[in-house]
Write a protein that holds these residues in place. Structure first.
Motif, PDB file in Angstrom:
ATOM      1  N   ARG A  15      11.589  36.837   1.422  1.00  0.00           N
ATOM      2  CA  ARG A  15      11.119  37.401   2.620  1.00  0.00           C
ATOM      3  C   ARG A  15       9.884  37.443   3.253  1.00  0.00           C
ATOM      4  NH1 ARG A  15      10.461  40.488   6.641  1.00  0.00           N
ATOM      5  NH2 ARG A  15      11.906  41.801   7.417  1.00  0.00           N
ATOM      6  N   CYS A  16       9.788  36.591   3.949  1.00  0.00           N
ATOM      7  CA  CYS A  16       8.218  36.468   4.552  1.00  0.00           C
ATOM      8  C   CYS A  16       7.807  37.970   5.373  1.00  0.00           C
ATOM      9  CB  CYS A  16       8.191  35.276   5.526  1.00  0.00           C
ATOM     10  SG  CYS A  16       6.818  34.926   5.986  1.00  0.00           S
ATOM     11  N   VAL A  17       7.187  38.594   5.308  1.00  0.00           N
ATOM     12  CA  VAL A  17       6.804  39.268   6.536  1.00  0.00           C
ATOM     13  C   VAL A  17       7.377  39.070   7.782  1.00  0.00           C
ATOM     14  CG1 VAL A  17       4.106  38.539   6.365  1.00  0.00           C
ATOM     15  CG2 VAL A  17       4.931  40.940   6.383  1.00  0.00           C
ATOM     16  N   GLU A  18       7.018  37.365   7.949  1.00  0.00           N
ATOM     17  CA  GLU A  18       6.600  37.517   9.766  1.00  0.00           C
ATOM     18  C   GLU A  18       8.417  37.408  10.090  1.00  0.00           C
ATOM     19  OE1 GLU A  18       3.784  33.522   9.224  1.00  0.00           O
ATOM     20  OE2 GLU A  18       6.077  32.752   8.699  1.00  0.00           O
ATOM     21  N   ALA A  19       9.608  38.145   8.957  1.00  0.00           N
ATOM     22  CA  ALA A  19      10.662  38.624   9.525  1.00  0.00           C
ATOM     23  C   ALA A  19      11.614  37.332   9.535  1.00  0.00           C
ATOM     24  CB  ALA A  19      10.798  39.241  10.406  1.00  0.00           C
ATOM     25  N   TRP A  20      11.620  36.568   8.432  1.00  0.00           N
ATOM     26  CA  TRP A  20      12.536  35.616   8.487  1.00  0.00           C
ATOM     27  C   TRP A  20      12.794  35.610   7.001  1.00  0.00           C
ATOM     28  CZ3 TRP A  20      10.530  32.044   5.133  1.00  0.00           C
ATOM     29  CH2 TRP A  20       9.011  31.864   4.512  1.00  0.00           C
ATOM     30  N   VAL A  45       7.009  34.975  -8.490  1.00  0.00           N
ATOM     31  CA  VAL A  45       7.639  34.980  -6.962  1.00  0.00           C
ATOM     32  C   VAL A  45       8.351  36.713  -7.628  1.00  0.00           C
ATOM     33  CG1 VAL A  45      10.202  35.174  -6.292  1.00  0.00           C
ATOM     34  CG2 VAL A  45       8.385  33.096  -6.339  1.00  0.00           C
ATOM     35  N   VAL A  46       7.428  37.054  -6.449  1.00  0.00           N
ATOM     36  CA  VAL A  46       7.447  38.636  -6.880  1.00  0.00           C
ATOM     37  C   VAL A  46       8.830  39.491  -5.709  1.00  0.00           C
ATOM     38  CG1 VAL A  46       7.394  41.328  -6.821  1.00  0.00           C
ATOM     39  CG2 VAL A  46       5.545  39.095  -7.494  1.00  0.00           C
ATOM     40  N   PRO A  47      10.757  38.781  -5.196  1.00  0.00           N
ATOM     41  CA  PRO A  47      11.378  38.754  -4.790  1.00  0.00           C
ATOM     42  C   PRO A  47      11.635  40.568  -3.745  1.00  0.00           C
ATOM     43  CG  PRO A  47      12.689  39.335  -7.002  1.00  0.00           C
ATOM     44  CD  PRO A  47      10.756  39.270  -7.077  1.00  0.00           C
ATOM     45  N   TRP A  48      10.919  41.310  -4.308  1.00  0.00           N
ATOM     46  CA  TRP A  48      11.114  42.907  -3.193  1.00  0.00           C
ATOM     47  C   TRP A  48       9.684  42.669  -2.875  1.00  0.00           C
ATOM     48  CZ3 TRP A  48      10.154  42.881  -8.840  1.00  0.00           C
ATOM     49  CH2 TRP A  48       8.042  43.767  -9.426  1.00  0.00           C
ATOM     50  N   LYS A  49       9.213  42.183  -2.667  1.00  0.00           N
ATOM     51  CA  LYS A  49       7.870  41.662  -1.376  1.00  0.00           C
ATOM     52  C   LYS A  49       7.303  41.225  -0.708  1.00  0.00           C
ATOM     53  CE  LYS A  49       5.018  44.697  -5.221  1.00  0.00           C
ATOM     54  NZ  LYS A  49       4.133  46.107  -4.571  1.00  0.00           N
ATOM     55  N   TYR A  50       7.006  41.421   0.096  1.00  0.00           N
ATOM     56  CA  TYR A  50       6.749  40.132   1.331  1.00  0.00           C
ATOM     57  C   TYR A  50       6.286  39.001   0.790  1.00  0.00           C
ATOM     58  CZ  TYR A  50       7.515  43.387   4.977  1.00  0.00           C
ATOM     59  OH  TYR A  50       8.741  44.368   5.637  1.00  0.00           O
ATOM     60  N   GLY A  51       6.725  37.910   1.017  1.00  0.00           N
ATOM     61  CA  GLY A  51       6.475  36.726  -0.095  1.00  0.00           C
ATOM     62  C   GLY A  51       5.145  35.906   0.295  1.00  0.00           C
ATOM     63  N   TYR A  52       3.642  37.108   1.027  1.00  0.00           N
ATOM     64  CA  TYR A  52       2.641  36.518   0.380  1.00  0.00           C
ATOM     65  C   TYR A  52       2.226  37.398  -0.439  1.00  0.00           C
ATOM     66  CZ  TYR A  52       1.650  41.582   2.813  1.00  0.00           C
ATOM     67  OH  TYR A  52       1.618  42.548   2.956  1.00  0.00           O
ATOM     68  N   LYS A  53       3.161  38.210  -1.326  1.00  0.00           N
ATOM     69  CA  LYS A  53       2.440  38.915  -1.982  1.00  0.00           C
ATOM     70  C   LYS A  53       2.788  37.834  -3.478  1.00  0.00           C
ATOM     71  CE  LYS A  53       1.747  42.063  -3.640  1.00  0.00           C
ATOM     72  NZ  LYS A  53       0.628  43.170  -3.891  1.00  0.00           N
TER      73      LYS A  53
END
Ligand code: MTE
Ligand code: MO
Length: 346
Positions: free
Chosen positions: A165-170, A257-265
């Motif tokens: 999940r990207c923070v940009e809502a996609w 890859v940290v799947p529960w955080k926004y993609g930039y993490k």
């Protein structure tokens, strides 16, 4: 690119941005210290600075040509025989359909190369993703520089389908291949003073056009997790996707890859991991402090200052779905966080 991480100058009516106007529009990003501030001058005189440069036309300087297609960016590796890896029983599937592989390979955030997600792959040709080492250092008993080929063979690759999940809502759903970060941390034995884990991406402006043309960003990209987040079994060091080694635009040859955080993490192309006592700064917070915070857990109830996080677009499917708390991983990671962390932009 409706909702970028921040409004860079390509979001302005850009054709009439003068160098001076461009410079002033960037002043707000110059919290990053003397070296980066000085480099802005280089950017204005030496490069087109609109973020749309590509490597076309530079083959004469000895750099590889533009890749033929988005899947022609997988570096050759002596570990190719390890792919595809066995599916992890727990994460063999998601309730969401997998994102089409080419769609995922043509929708990338990788600002070291280009802001235009659809064309990152066109620009990764010069990037040398092998051979590769990862230095692990800091508050550990046994620091070292590890050859990635050896880590891939010894730490046990598996395939896991995760939502991203990207923070940009996609969002997308992809089968990553990798090993849990805790296996690497076990090798170096963090000291009791090791409270955080910091990740640093590569810094090679000569191979990454975006590092040359966007010198106002505080390269190299850096991110961090709390030690318990880093040691969580969901946190994966990813070396492949869709059953093959990672294409460069996904962060070859190794990304987090940290799947529960926004993609930039989930930093790409990691060269160094540092175990630290103090909480480290992170790239996007330093660039835009009001919008990006350390935890950055996916949370539909906490809007980004400029847009809602309640729903997300499934890339390649042209439909929106409701965003889930902790990206649907709350049963596994919910107990890592206080209510305060989960109810505020944090
Ligand atoms: N080094 C580096 N890592 C990065 C980024 C970046 O620009 N540079 N972008 C992040 C963001 S915003 C996202 S959404 C994911 C995208 O990963 P993908 O292109 O493999 O889908 O990578 C993350 N890791
Ligand atoms: Mo993102």
């Amino acid at each position: 690119m409706a909702m970028p991480l921040l409004p860079p100058d390509w979001a302005l009516p850009e054709s009439n941005v003068t160098p001076a106007a461009t410079y002033w529009s960037r002043r707000r990003f110059l919290r990053v210290g003397g070296a980066a501030a000085m480099a802005v001058g280089v950017g204005l005189t030496g490069c087109r600075a609109n973020g749309h440069d590509t490597e076309r036309g530079t083959a004469g300087q000895g750099q590889p040509a533009r890749p033929a297609g988005p899947l022609d960016t997988i570096p050759e590796t002596p570990t190719a025989d390890l792919y595809p890896a066995a599916p992890s029983p727990q994460w063999a599937a998601s309730e969401r359909p997998l994102t089409d592989r080419t769609v995922a390979a043509t929708h990338n955030n990788f600002y070291e190369f280009l802001l235009d997600k659809a064309r990152v792959w066109e620009n990764v040709g010069p990037f040398q993703a092998r051979p590769w080492t990862v230095e692990v250092t800091g508050e550990v008993e046994r620091p070292g520089v590890f050859d990635l080929d050896v880590l891939e063979r010894e730490l046990g690759l598996e395939e896991r389908v995760y939502r991203l999940r990207c923070v940009e809502a996609w969002a997308m759903t992809v089968p990553w291949t990798g090993f849990p970060l805790h296996r690497l941390l076990d090798r170096v034995q963090p000291l009791s003073s090791g409270n955080y884990v910091r990740f640093v991406s590569f810094n090679r402006p000569e191979e990454a056009v975006g590092q040359r043309t966007q010198p106002w960003y505080p390269w190299p990209y850096y991110e961090a997790l709390r030690m318990d987040e880093a040691r969580h079994d969901l946190t994966l060091m990813v070396t492949g996707v869709y059953g093959e080694p990672l294409p460069k635009q996904h962060g070859a040859p190794v990304r987090v890859v940290v799947p529960w955080k926004y993609g930039y993490k989930s930093p790409k192309s990691v060269v160094r991991i540092e175990v630290t006592r103090e909480r480290p700064p992170i790239f996007w917070h330093d660039v835009t402090p009001d919008e990006y915070r350390f935890y950055s857990n996916v949370n539909p109830a906490v809007p980004h200052p400029r847009w809602s996080q309640a729903t997300e677009e499934l890339i390649g499917e042209e439909r929106r779905v409701e965003t889930q708390l902790l990206n649907g991983y709350a049963p596994w990671v919910g107990d890592l966080y206080t209510d305060e962390i989960l109810s505020t932009l944090s």
